[in-house]
Design a protein around this motif. Structure first.
Motif, PDB file in Angstrom:
ATOM      1  N   ALA A 179       0.828  -1.199   0.000  1.00 11.04           N
ATOM      2  CA  ALA A 179       0.000   0.000   0.000  1.00 11.04           C
ATOM      3  C   ALA A 179       0.867   1.256   0.000  1.00 11.04           C
ATOM      4  N   VAL A 180       1.962   1.215   0.753  1.00 12.60           N
ATOM      5  CA  VAL A 180       2.874   2.359   0.778  1.00 12.60           C
ATOM      6  C   VAL A 180       3.477   2.580  -0.609  1.00 12.60           C
ATOM      7  N   HIS A 181       3.988   1.512  -1.217  1.00 13.44           N
ATOM      8  CA  HIS A 181       4.578   1.642  -2.550  1.00 13.44           C
ATOM      9  C   HIS A 181       3.573   2.202  -3.542  1.00 13.44           C
ATOM     10  N   ASP A 182       2.382   1.631  -3.556  1.00 15.30           N
ATOM     11  CA  ASP A 182       1.393   2.031  -4.558  1.00 15.30           C
ATOM     12  C   ASP A 182       0.957   3.477  -4.372  1.00 15.30           C
ATOM     13  N   ALA A 183       0.855   3.907  -3.102  1.00 15.79           N
ATOM     14  CA  ALA A 183       0.459   5.289  -2.840  1.00 15.79           C
ATOM     15  C   ALA A 183       1.524   6.258  -3.341  1.00 15.79           C
ATOM     16  N   LEU A 184       2.771   5.914  -3.139  1.00 14.13           N
ATOM     17  CA  LEU A 184       3.852   6.773  -3.616  1.00 14.13           C
ATOM     18  C   LEU A 184       3.957   6.741  -5.136  1.00 14.13           C
ATOM     19  N   ALA A 185       3.886   5.542  -5.710  1.00 13.08           N
ATOM     20  CA  ALA A 185       4.007   5.409  -7.164  1.00 13.08           C
ATOM     21  C   ALA A 185       2.891   6.144  -7.893  1.00 13.08           C
ATOM     22  N   GLU A 186       1.709   6.171  -7.301  1.00 13.91           N
ATOM     23  CA  GLU A 186       0.570   6.837  -7.935  1.00 13.91           C
ATOM     24  C   GLU A 186       0.837   8.328  -8.143  1.00 13.91           C
ATOM     25  N   LEU A 187       1.722   8.901  -7.326  1.00 16.00           N
ATOM     26  CA  LEU A 187       2.019  10.331  -7.413  1.00 16.00           C
ATOM     27  C   LEU A 187       3.102  10.637  -8.448  1.00 16.00           C
ATOM     28  N   GLU A 188       3.623   9.600  -9.091  1.00 13.83           N
ATOM     29  CA  GLU A 188       4.624   9.734 -10.155  1.00 13.83           C
ATOM     30  C   GLU A 188       5.804  10.628  -9.765  1.00 13.83           C
ATOM     31  N   PRO A 189       6.431  10.372  -8.624  1.00 16.08           N
ATOM     32  CA  PRO A 189       7.556  11.216  -8.207  1.00 16.08           C
ATOM     33  C   PRO A 189       8.802  10.924  -9.048  1.00 16.08           C
ATOM     34  N   PRO A 190       9.694  11.893  -9.204  1.00 20.50           N
ATOM     35  CA  PRO A 190      10.943  11.636  -9.933  1.00 20.50           C
ATOM     36  C   PRO A 190      11.906  10.760  -9.140  1.00 20.50           C
ATOM     37  N   LEU A 191      11.677  10.622  -7.828  1.00 20.85           N
ATOM     38  CA  LEU A 191      12.539   9.811  -6.980  1.00 20.85           C
ATOM     39  C   LEU A 191      11.817   9.523  -5.670  1.00 20.85           C
ATOM     40  N   VAL A 192      12.048   8.320  -5.136  1.00 17.80           N
ATOM     41  CA  VAL A 192      11.581   7.989  -3.786  1.00 17.80           C
ATOM     42  C   VAL A 192      12.792   7.556  -2.969  1.00 17.80           C
ATOM     43  N   ASP A 193      12.881   8.091  -1.771  1.00 16.60           N
ATOM     44  CA  ASP A 193      13.978   7.752  -0.871  1.00 16.60           C
ATOM     45  C   ASP A 193      13.389   7.116   0.390  1.00 16.60           C
ATOM     46  N   PHE A 194      13.559   5.798   0.533  1.00 21.56           N
ATOM     47  CA  PHE A 194      13.111   5.116   1.746  1.00 21.56           C
ATOM     48  C   PHE A 194      14.186   5.257   2.812  1.00 21.56           C
ATOM     49  N   LEU A 195      13.790   5.650   4.012  1.00 24.87           N
ATOM     50  CA  LEU A 195      14.724   5.874   5.105  1.00 24.87           C
ATOM     51  C   LEU A 195      14.391   4.937   6.261  1.00 24.87           C
ATOM     52  N   LEU A 196      15.391   4.242   6.771  1.00 22.10           N
ATOM     53  CA  LEU A 196      15.178   3.443   7.976  1.00 22.10           C
ATOM     54  C   LEU A 196      15.031   4.393   9.158  1.00 22.10           C
ATOM     55  N   PRO A 197      14.116   4.116  10.078  1.00 17.18           N
ATOM     56  CA  PRO A 197      13.952   5.006  11.239  1.00 17.18           C
ATOM     57  C   PRO A 197      15.235   5.032  12.064  1.00 17.18           C
ATOM     58  N   HIS A 198      15.603   6.192  12.550  1.00 15.75           N
ATOM     59  CA  HIS A 198      16.849   6.307  13.294  1.00 15.75           C
ATOM     60  C   HIS A 198      16.765   5.525  14.605  1.00 15.75           C
ATOM     61  N   ALA A 199      17.812   4.739  14.825  1.00 17.74           N
ATOM     62  CA  ALA A 199      17.862   3.880  16.006  1.00 17.74           C
ATOM     63  C   ALA A 199      19.320   3.579  16.322  1.00 17.74           C
ATOM     64  N   THR A 200      19.583   3.158  17.528  1.00 13.26           N
ATOM     65  CA  THR A 200      20.930   2.761  17.953  1.00 13.26           C
ATOM     66  C   THR A 200      20.821   1.457  18.728  1.00 13.26           C
ATOM     67  N   TRP A 201      21.977   0.910  19.124  1.00 12.72           N
ATOM     68  CA  TRP A 201      21.946  -0.300  19.952  1.00 12.72           C
ATOM     69  C   TRP A 201      21.345   0.001  21.319  1.00 12.72           C
ATOM     70  N   ASP A 202      21.447   1.263  21.775  1.00 15.69           N
ATOM     71  CA  ASP A 202      20.824   1.640  23.052  1.00 15.69           C
ATOM     72  C   ASP A 202      19.313   1.781  22.920  1.00 15.69           C
ATOM     73  N   ASP A 203      18.890   2.217  21.748  1.00 15.16           N
ATOM     74  CA  ASP A 203      17.459   2.428  21.494  1.00 15.16           C
ATOM     75  C   ASP A 203      17.114   1.771  20.160  1.00 15.16           C
ATOM     76  N   PRO A 204      17.035   0.425  20.134  1.00 13.39           N
ATOM     77  CA  PRO A 204      16.880  -0.306  18.871  1.00 13.39           C
ATOM     78  C   PRO A 204      15.508  -0.094  18.248  1.00 13.39           C
ATOM     79  N   PRO A 205      15.400  -0.362  16.956  1.00 12.36           N
ATOM     80  CA  PRO A 205      14.112  -0.191  16.275  1.00 12.36           C
ATOM     81  C   PRO A 205      13.115  -1.243  16.732  1.00 12.36           C
ATOM     82  N   PRO A 206      11.846  -0.927  16.673  1.00 20.03           N
ATOM     83  CA  PRO A 206      10.835  -1.927  17.086  1.00 20.03           C
ATOM     84  C   PRO A 206      10.813  -3.117  16.141  1.00 20.03           C
TER      85      PRO A 206
END
Length: 780
Positions: A185-212
């Motif tokens: 659903a995320v991909h399709d919603a972004l693709a529908e907007l025909e952007p010149p580029l999509v940049d997927f970013l991992l949420p910022h996390a550390t070993w002290d505060d790891p990602p869920p």
């Protein structure tokens, strides 16, 4: 820290420190560093002026052709149009005549309006918008403080940017990954907007505060991203995705395309609203003050920041990642992950940033998953198919010829221009085009082109022999095709050489001039036009298969070798391409003896390694006699080998096999990336104690494997070396394909040792030293 200082090329300028949204995953407001609370809301006039001054100073010092400035926040649009205009005017004025200014702005889009976009159009500011997908995905984090959705307002901003009058400003969309969201659903919603580029970013996390990780999976983020990758591929890759493009690039030996992946040195600095100079913003997720440098634009230069230990630590490439990462096969692609994501505060277990990424398992699974999905489509057919390799080299030679012609840009002289015009006439005929390909495929043609292109590019200009060669190639092609086309060709020292055919003697030694070559129904005619028009003039008629005489020295064909038309080329003026001087023209008796030695050696190879001999017969076109040595590959491609005056046929057979393997690997390396060139790894060879670069390990392994096809004693250490290469960080998709082909080549060879032992080529004497140590053109 060692190594030269890396200048900054990307500058994040904070123009406002507050935001109109309350995103709960924001590293500026929700993570460890809370310095935003002490910053002025809006950047001051003084900070703007000093930033512009420092930018111009840095660009001048390092002769930067361009600099990128990203207007950032908080939410940068809160600075207002007047303040943003001031920023754009000051930066543009300071850099005018010094460096090109690439202005960008990253915004949540809530405030975006035609008033802002008209301003951005005036100053060429491109716009990137943060959007996490469909409404459900975006509203999971990107909401107002009262919980209200921002999604409708962001969509309006995206639609506004898509209007024809503003489309050229569209930089694309930034999407922060949340594995609770539906990836399709995320991909399709972004693709529908025909952007010149999509940049997927991992949420910022550390070993002290790891990602869920709701299900506890160590590769949950990789699984999410691979689902997006599959959907993206299934729909025909409707828009570029920076993360995927970066992985695909690095897997093929190319560079990383994003700071979050790869080993490229960082070249980014942040200017806060109070003028303080900081490291990359994401470090605010690690601990309070992690991004601080102690510098500001009022007192310090950007060079001082570039020399800061924290900045230098992210410019060390392989040396800047943990020991675990340095041993990992995918380190070129992941680069140890984003620097911030490596942080761990527990000194007892490797404190600071000297750790793998908290996303380590995800990154490895993502890279391997993309490689598994794309290897078949991205592999070069040249690695497995000799015919495809030959075709690739014809394309490369034509590309080099086009590059030379373009680089000359009309400065090649009348002779060059006329030859180019006539080449178009030859190529317009089907048989002429085939004949031209044959001449261009001649290995010494490549030697001519590479040398000429280098001379022109470094300013030495095109030498006369190099300028004259194109006419000789066109004439040779016209003769081969039987085209009735007069082609002017220069001659030197009384001799006119036609590549792939031979040399006509048209004058006295030391004499130079012009002649015209023209095909006839029964061969070709060479006529010197420097006599009176009414006089018959000196004229040579050369018949097909004409034997050597006082006026014609043909290239000899080695008919004793089972190859279509293997030439003995001891005439070409550009044949000095083997590291050992070429021999002069052989007498008939010496040529006969030389041919018999080649035939004897070839017979040994055909008996012992028929597949290798058959491939050599299909791909070799030229053998050139050398004054010394056994056998050497040419500098370019694998159509030519140089052969020395070795007396023993068995020694020559081994030398030919060795030279052919080295030539083939060189040819592959010229048309495909077998390994990355940006690594600093050294590898210990299984057959020696020294540590060598990857290129040498691959060359020695490939050569030993080929020689082991005849004598299994050469295979000592080869299986171990193949394992090392396959798991090395430098090896690419095509490199792995080559290793798989070598494994298939040598499979079963060891069991054949007893059968081959009685007829093995000797490993002693000089032959044991042969192991290696170290746009298509259109004439118009």
């Amino acid at each position: 820290m060692t190594g030269p200082l890396v200048p900054f090329r990307e500058f994040v300028l904070k123009v406002h420190s507050r935001c109109d949204l309350a995103c709960d995953h924001c590293y500026v407001y929700e993570h460890a560093d809370q310095s935003w609370q002490t910053r002025p809301k809006t950047i001051s006039d003084e900070a703007i002026s000093w930033t512009a001054r420092r930018l111009a100073e840095h660009a001048t010092t390092h002769a930067l052709p361009s600099v990128t400035v990203i207007l950032h926040g908080g939410e940068p649009l809160l600075a207002g149009p007047a303040r943003l205009r001031r920023v754009c005017e000051e930066l543009g004025s300071a850099l005018n005549g010094i460096a090109e200014l690439d202005l960008r702005i990253h915004t949540n889009g809530v405030q975006l309006s035609p008033r802002y976009l008209d301003l951005f159009d005036e100053f060429h500011v491109r716009v990137g918008i943060s959007l996490d997908g469909d409404r459900a995905a975006n509203d999971r984090h990107r909401r107002f403080a009262n919980g209200r959705s921002s999604h409708p307002m962001v969509l309006r901003a995206v639609e506004l940017l898509r209007e024809e009058r503003y489309r050229h400003l569209d930089l694309g969309l930034l999407c922060t990954v949340d594995i609770h969201n539906d990836p399709v659903a995320v991909h399709d919603a972004l693709a529908e907007l025909e952007p010149p580029l999509v940049d997927f970013l991992l949420p910022h996390a550390t070993w002290d505060d790891p990602p869920p990780r709701p299900d506890g999976s160590p590769t949950a983020y990789a699984a999410w991203l691979l689902t997006v990758f599959d959907r993206w591929t299934e729909q025909g890759r409707p828009m570029p995705v920076r993360m995927f493009a970066s992985v695909l690039s690095s897997l093929s030996g190319g560079p990383s395309l994003t700071e979050s992946l790869g080993l490229a040195p960082t070249d980014l600095v942040v200017i806060e609203t109070d003028g303080k100079l900081e490291q990359v913003d994401s470090l605010k997720s690690a601990y309070e003050g992690a991004a601080a440098t102690g510098f500001d634009v009022f007192r310090n230069t950007f060079d001082e920041v570039a020399a800061h230990p924290g900045v230098r630590a992210r410019q060390l490439g392989l040396a800047g990642v943990s020991e675990t990462c340095r041993r990992c096969p995918v380190v070129r692609s992941c680069g140890g992950g984003l620097y911030t994501h490596r942080y761990r505060s527990d000194d007892a277990t490797g404190g600071g940033f000297d750790n793998p990424s908290v996303y380590c398992a995800d990154l490895a699974a993502l890279i391997r998953g993309i490689e598994e999905r794309t290897a078949a489509a991205t592999e070069s057919p040249a690695v497995r198919s000799p015919d495809a390799l030959l075709a690739a080299h014809v394309d490369l030679t034509r590309t080099l010829l086009a590059a030379l012609h373009d680089t000359l840009d009309g400065r090649g002289g009348e002779l060059w221009d006329e030859a180019w015009r006539l080449a178009a006439s030859v190529e317009a005929d089907a048989s002429g085009a085939d004949a031209l390909d044959t001449v261009l495929a001649h290995p010494h043609t490549r030697t001519w082109l590479v040398g000429a292109l280098e001379d022109v590019r470094v300013g030495r200009g095109l030498t006369e022999p190099a300028a004259e060669r194109l006419g000789a190639c066109v004439a040779a092609a016209a003769v081969r095709a039987g085209l009735d086309l007069p082609v002017p060709v220069a001659y030197r020292d009384g001799s006119l050489h036609l590549p792939t055919l031979g040399t006509a003697v048209v004058g006295e030694p030391g004499e130079r001039g012009m002649a015209v070559v023209r095909a006839t129904g029964d061969g070709f005619l060479v006529r010197r036009p420097d006599t009176a028009p009414a006089a018959p003039g000196p004229e040579l008629r050369i018949a097909p298969e004409e034997l050597e005489g006082s006026h014609w020295r043909p290239l000899r064909v080695l008919r004793q070798v089972p190859a279509p038309a293997l030439l003995l080329d001891d005439l070409d003026p550009f044949r000095d391409a083997f590291g050992i001087a070429p021999a002069e023209r052989l007498t008939a008796e010496r040529a006969e003896a030389w041919s018999h030695r080649i035939a004897e050696a070839w017979s040994l190879l055909a008996d012992a390694v028929p597949d290798q001999a058959a491939e050599a017969a299909r791909t070799l076109t030229t053998l050139t006699p050398l004054v010394d040595g056994t056998a050497e590959p040419g500098r370019h491609g694998h159509g030519a080998l140089g052969v020395g005056p070795t007396a023993d046929g068995r020694e020559l057979a081994l030398g030919l096999l060795s030279a052919f393997r080295r030539a083939k690997l060189r040819a592959l390396g010229e048309v495909t990336d077998l390994y990355a060139l940006d690594g600093t790894w050294d590898h210990r060879t299984p057959w020696g104690s020294e540590h060598v670069p990857f290129s040498r390990l691959l060359a020695e392994t490939f050569e030993r494997a080929g020689l082991g096809l005849y004598d299994p004693r050469f295979l000592t250490g080869v299986p171990e070396a193949l394992d090392m290469i396959e798991n090395a960080a430098e090896v690419t998709v095509d490199g792995k394909q080559l290793i798989a082909a070598v494994r298939k080549e040598i499979s079963g060879t060891r069991s054949a040792a007893g059968r081959n032992h009685g007829r093995s080529l000797s490993l002693s004497g000089p032959a044991s030293n042969v192991l290696a140590s170290d746009r298509k053109v259109t004439f118009e």
